[in-house]
Motif scaffolding. Structure first.
Motif, PDB file in Angstrom:
ATOM      1  N   ASP A  18       4.794  16.493   8.591  1.00 24.98           N
ATOM      2  CA  ASP A  18       3.744  15.778   7.847  1.00 24.98           C
ATOM      3  C   ASP A  18       3.167  16.544   6.857  1.00 24.98           C
ATOM      4  OD1 ASP A  18       2.577  13.230   7.266  1.00 24.98           O
ATOM      5  OD2 ASP A  18       2.232  12.977   9.228  1.00 24.98           O
ATOM      6  N   SER A  19       2.162  15.929   6.010  1.00 21.07           N
ATOM      7  CA  SER A  19       1.295  16.550   5.068  1.00 21.07           C
ATOM      8  C   SER A  19       0.055  15.933   4.780  1.00 21.07           C
ATOM      9  CB  SER A  19       2.161  16.967   3.910  1.00 21.07           C
ATOM     10  OG  SER A  19       2.266  15.449   3.237  1.00 21.07           O
ATOM     11  N   LEU A  20      -0.929  16.510   4.232  1.00 22.67           N
ATOM     12  CA  LEU A  20      -2.067  15.587   3.958  1.00 22.67           C
ATOM     13  C   LEU A  20      -1.652  14.677   2.954  1.00 22.67           C
ATOM     14  CD1 LEU A  20      -4.633  18.736   3.434  1.00 22.67           C
ATOM     15  CD2 LEU A  20      -4.606  16.821   5.001  1.00 22.67           C
ATOM     16  N   PHE A  21      -0.970  14.762   1.855  1.00 19.23           N
ATOM     17  CA  PHE A  21      -0.529  13.751   0.938  1.00 19.23           C
ATOM     18  C   PHE A  21       0.117  12.632   1.743  1.00 19.23           C
ATOM     19  CE2 PHE A  21       2.786  11.786  -1.509  1.00 19.23           C
ATOM     20  CZ  PHE A  21       2.260  11.236  -2.601  1.00 19.23           C
ATOM     21  N   LYS A  22       0.940  12.863   2.484  1.00 16.63           N
ATOM     22  CA  LYS A  22       1.570  11.915   3.316  1.00 16.63           C
ATOM     23  C   LYS A  22       0.437  10.864   4.158  1.00 16.63           C
ATOM     24  CE  LYS A  22       5.276  10.550   6.413  1.00 16.63           C
ATOM     25  NZ  LYS A  22       6.440  10.847   7.166  1.00 16.63           N
ATOM     26  N   LYS A  23      -0.480  11.706   4.849  1.00 12.99           N
ATOM     27  CA  LYS A  23      -1.430  10.992   5.572  1.00 12.99           C
ATOM     28  C   LYS A  23      -2.503  10.287   4.796  1.00 12.99           C
ATOM     29  CE  LYS A  23      -5.520  12.126   8.223  1.00 12.99           C
ATOM     30  NZ  LYS A  23      -6.484  13.204   8.836  1.00 12.99           N
ATOM     31  N   ASN A  24      -3.054  10.678   3.671  1.00 10.42           N
ATOM     32  CA  ASN A  24      -3.846  10.168   2.832  1.00 10.42           C
ATOM     33  C   ASN A  24      -3.096   8.794   1.836  1.00 10.42           C
ATOM     34  OD1 ASN A  24      -5.954  11.616   3.377  1.00 10.42           O
ATOM     35  ND2 ASN A  24      -5.215  13.236   1.785  1.00 10.42           N
ATOM     36  N   LEU A  25      -1.887   9.190   1.640  1.00 10.11           N
ATOM     37  CA  LEU A  25      -1.059   7.978   1.304  1.00 10.11           C
ATOM     38  C   LEU A  25      -0.933   6.812   2.129  1.00 10.11           C
ATOM     39  CD1 LEU A  25       0.484   6.878  -1.292  1.00 10.11           C
ATOM     40  CD2 LEU A  25       2.582   7.910  -0.253  1.00 10.11           C
ATOM     41  N   ASN A  26      -0.925   7.071   3.674  1.00 11.10           N
ATOM     42  CA  ASN A  26      -0.952   5.776   4.451  1.00 11.10           C
ATOM     43  C   ASN A  26      -2.068   5.386   4.655  1.00 11.10           C
ATOM     44  OD1 ASN A  26       1.794   5.613   6.048  1.00 11.10           O
ATOM     45  ND2 ASN A  26       1.809   7.906   5.556  1.00 11.10           N
ATOM     46  N   PHE A  27      -3.296   6.115   4.713  1.00 11.81           N
ATOM     47  CA  PHE A  27      -4.636   5.592   4.367  1.00 11.81           C
ATOM     48  C   PHE A  27      -4.932   4.487   3.263  1.00 11.81           C
ATOM     49  CE2 PHE A  27      -5.661   8.332   8.003  1.00 11.81           C
ATOM     50  CZ  PHE A  27      -6.917   7.680   8.612  1.00 11.81           C
ATOM     51  N   ILE A  28      -4.338   5.004   2.252  1.00 10.31           N
ATOM     52  CA  ILE A  28      -4.586   4.033   1.208  1.00 10.31           C
ATOM     53  C   ILE A  28      -3.761   2.750   1.050  1.00 10.31           C
ATOM     54  CG2 ILE A  28      -4.125   3.924  -1.496  1.00 10.31           C
ATOM     55  CD1 ILE A  28      -4.894   7.053  -1.669  1.00 10.31           C
ATOM     56  N   ILE A  29      -2.609   3.021   1.707  1.00  9.56           N
ATOM     57  CA  ILE A  29      -1.689   1.740   1.818  1.00  9.56           C
ATOM     58  C   ILE A  29      -2.438   0.777   2.846  1.00  9.56           C
ATOM     59  CG2 ILE A  29       0.496   0.753   2.937  1.00  9.56           C
ATOM     60  CD1 ILE A  29       1.812   3.586   1.744  1.00  9.56           C
ATOM     61  N   ALA A  30      -3.090   1.284   3.892  1.00  9.95           N
ATOM     62  CA  ALA A  30      -3.662   0.900   4.944  1.00  9.95           C
ATOM     63  C   ALA A  30      -4.951  -0.029   4.406  1.00  9.95           C
ATOM     64  CB  ALA A  30      -4.119   1.538   6.133  1.00  9.95           C
ATOM     65  N   LEU A  31      -5.365   0.590   3.254  1.00  6.43           N
ATOM     66  CA  LEU A  31      -6.639  -0.192   2.841  1.00  6.43           C
ATOM     67  C   LEU A  31      -6.537  -1.041   1.624  1.00  6.43           C
ATOM     68  CD1 LEU A  31      -8.855   3.201   2.246  1.00  6.43           C
ATOM     69  CD2 LEU A  31      -9.380   1.049   3.633  1.00  6.43           C
ATOM     70  N   LEU A  32      -5.197  -1.144   1.191  1.00  6.21           N
ATOM     71  CA  LEU A  32      -4.680  -2.060   0.108  1.00  6.21           C
ATOM     72  C   LEU A  32      -4.944  -3.442   0.389  1.00  6.21           C
ATOM     73  CD1 LEU A  32      -1.638  -0.415  -1.484  1.00  6.21           C
ATOM     74  CD2 LEU A  32      -4.060  -0.512  -2.398  1.00  6.21           C
ATOM     75  N   PRO A  33      -4.507  -4.165   1.745  1.00  4.20           N
ATOM     76  CA  PRO A  33      -4.861  -5.772   1.850  1.00  4.20           C
ATOM     77  C   PRO A  33      -6.261  -6.070   1.365  1.00  4.20           C
ATOM     78  CG  PRO A  33      -3.422  -4.853   3.564  1.00  4.20           C
ATOM     79  CD  PRO A  33      -4.001  -3.604   2.749  1.00  4.20           C
ATOM     80  N   ALA A  34      -7.179  -5.218   2.130  1.00  2.00           N
ATOM     81  CA  ALA A  34      -8.689  -5.680   1.917  1.00  2.00           C
ATOM     82  C   ALA A  34      -9.104  -5.405   0.491  1.00  2.00           C
ATOM     83  CB  ALA A  34      -9.522  -4.755   2.885  1.00  2.00           C
ATOM     84  N   ALA A  35      -8.372  -4.265  -0.136  1.00  2.04           N
ATOM     85  CA  ALA A  35      -8.962  -3.880  -1.424  1.00  2.04           C
ATOM     86  C   ALA A  35      -8.530  -4.895  -2.513  1.00  2.04           C
ATOM     87  CB  ALA A  35      -8.334  -2.482  -1.964  1.00  2.04           C
ATOM     88  N   VAL A  36      -7.246  -5.527  -2.264  1.00  4.07           N
ATOM     89  CA  VAL A  36      -6.551  -6.582  -3.078  1.00  4.07           C
ATOM     90  C   VAL A  36      -7.339  -7.970  -2.889  1.00  4.07           C
ATOM     91  CG1 VAL A  36      -4.578  -7.657  -3.527  1.00  4.07           C
ATOM     92  CG2 VAL A  36      -4.284  -5.385  -3.329  1.00  4.07           C
ATOM     93  N   PHE A  37      -7.578  -8.173  -1.536  1.00  3.45           N
ATOM     94  CA  PHE A  37      -8.456  -9.398  -1.527  1.00  3.45           C
ATOM     95  C   PHE A  37      -9.791  -9.279  -2.000  1.00  3.45           C
ATOM     96  CE2 PHE A  37     -11.290 -11.993   1.072  1.00  3.45           C
ATOM     97  CZ  PHE A  37     -10.754 -13.182   1.143  1.00  3.45           C
ATOM     98  N   GLY A  38     -10.313  -8.134  -1.882  1.00  5.75           N
ATOM     99  CA  GLY A  38     -11.647  -8.167  -2.706  1.00  5.75           C
ATOM    100  C   GLY A  38     -11.438  -8.360  -4.284  1.00  5.75           C
ATOM    101  N   VAL A  39     -10.568  -7.936  -4.739  1.00  2.29           N
ATOM    102  CA  VAL A  39     -10.388  -8.062  -6.301  1.00  2.29           C
ATOM    103  C   VAL A  39     -10.152  -9.541  -6.476  1.00  2.29           C
ATOM    104  CG1 VAL A  39      -8.792  -7.381  -8.395  1.00  2.29           C
ATOM    105  CG2 VAL A  39      -9.581  -5.728  -6.597  1.00  2.29           C
ATOM    106  N   LEU A  40      -9.553 -10.078  -5.912  1.00  8.58           N
ATOM    107  CA  LEU A  40      -8.809 -11.661  -5.763  1.00  8.58           C
ATOM    108  C   LEU A  40     -10.265 -12.608  -5.727  1.00  8.58           C
ATOM    109  CD1 LEU A  40      -5.493 -12.019  -4.109  1.00  8.58           C
ATOM    110  CD2 LEU A  40      -6.051 -11.743  -6.498  1.00  8.58           C
TER     111      LEU A  40
END
Length: 320
Positions: A18-40
């Motif tokens: 694993d890598s920091l890039f992969k870890k942080n990318l997974n965190f960003i992916i996990a945040l996307l549903p809430a972020a997209v909802f906020g934009v909508l």
């Protein structure tokens, strides 16, 4: 007897690729549903705040790396994650200069000044938010911030309702809070999306369930006791759980690896203490939502909690 010296490297001894890039990318992916909802829900201004926050955080890290003559680290996406988390805690109508100042504080004071990723005793995004809230608290009055918005639900900052003699349950049904029908920060209102993202991270092994579960338990237990003593003055635990920054805090803020304990028992104490402090601040403090400051306070005691550990095998045994 062959008396050879055995030399080993420092733990950990096994790398899973694993890598920091992969870890942080997974965190960003996990945040996307809430972020997209906020934009909508809040429109183009919300997208602007998120985009500016992410880009500024990455730019600040790039500048600091260049000035300090250190290798560029924006490729690990840690600055992008800090910027996204920070932007999701802001109102959609936040002025641009506040985002610029806040991301600088988060990246420079919250991360780089301590030596970079993994070295900070505080969650960087939380530190940036706390300084903004203490310095320019007027921008975090959601009622005033969204005065020109026309919502089809009660446009009242949810945690203010706690002070209104138990009116919170009537103003904000549990189902509405769960589905994000409340006024608040861009990425903090959609509880369902945050829970889905948090469970995803736990199942992938990027966060520890002990931190999230104990944090939620601390909120539920403390809020229940307050409500039990005076149900007319204090909202019940479910209202507290699905309003404000609570779900964002449970799965993405208190679980920050650099500022949380690493042992199981300290994790459970840490989470319980964080949940307790939030309800204490909400019910008898001067801040409607104490999530930001409460988690920063438990960040301070994290090293002390990590001293709680089982006795090593063989310790205190007399030599036969």
């Amino acid at each position: 007897m062959n008396n050879k010296k055995l030399t080993v490297s420092h733990a950990p001894f096994w790398h899973d690729g694993d890598s920091l890039f992969k870890k942080n990318l997974n965190f960003i992916i996990a945040l996307l549903p809430a972020a997209v909802f906020g934009v909508l829900q809040f429109g183009a201004p919300a997208l602007g705040v998120l985009a500016l926050s992410v880009s500024c955080a990455m730019l600040w890290e790039l500048i600091i790396n260049a000035v300090s003559k250190k290798p560029f680290t924006i490729g690990d996406l840690d600055a992008a994650l800090i910027g996204l988390l920070f932007g999701m805690m802001l109102p959609a109508v936040t002025p641009w200069w506040l985002v610029v100042v806040g991301t600088f504080v988060a990246v420079f004071m919250g991360k780089m000044i301590f030596g970079g990723i993994g070295a900070s005793p505080f969650n960087p995004a939380l530190l940036g938010m706390a300084i903004l809230m203490l310095s320019w608290n007027v921008f975090f009055d959601f009622d005033t911030a969204y005065v020109n918005y026309d919502f089809d639900f009660t446009a009242l900052a949810p945690l203010v309702a706690v002070k209104f003699q138990g009116a919170a349950t009537d103003l904000f049904p549990l189902s509405a809070l769960f589905m994000g029908r409340e006024v608040g920060a861009v990425g903090a209102v959609f509880s369902l999306g945050l829970i889905i993202g948090g469970i995803y991270l736990i199942l992938r092994g990027y966060t520890r369930w002990e931190l999230s579960v104990s944090f939620i338990a601390g909120i539920v237990i403390t809020a229940f006791l307050f409500h039990l003593v005076n149900p007319d003055s204090y909202a019940g635990p479910w209202f507290h759980l699905f309003s404000g920054y609570t779900m964002l805090g449970a799965f993405f803020l208190i679980t920050d690896s650099s500022s949380s304990p690493v042992q199981r028992i300290p994790m459970l104490i840490y989470g319980l203490l964080g949940g307790f402090m939030i309800i204490l601040m909400r019910n008898i403090g001067s801040y409607a939502d104490g999530t930001i400051l409460a988690i920063l306070l438990v960040n301070v005691v994290s090293p002390l909690l990590d001293n709680i550990r089982p006795t090593a095998l063989g310790k205190d045994m007399s030599n036969a």
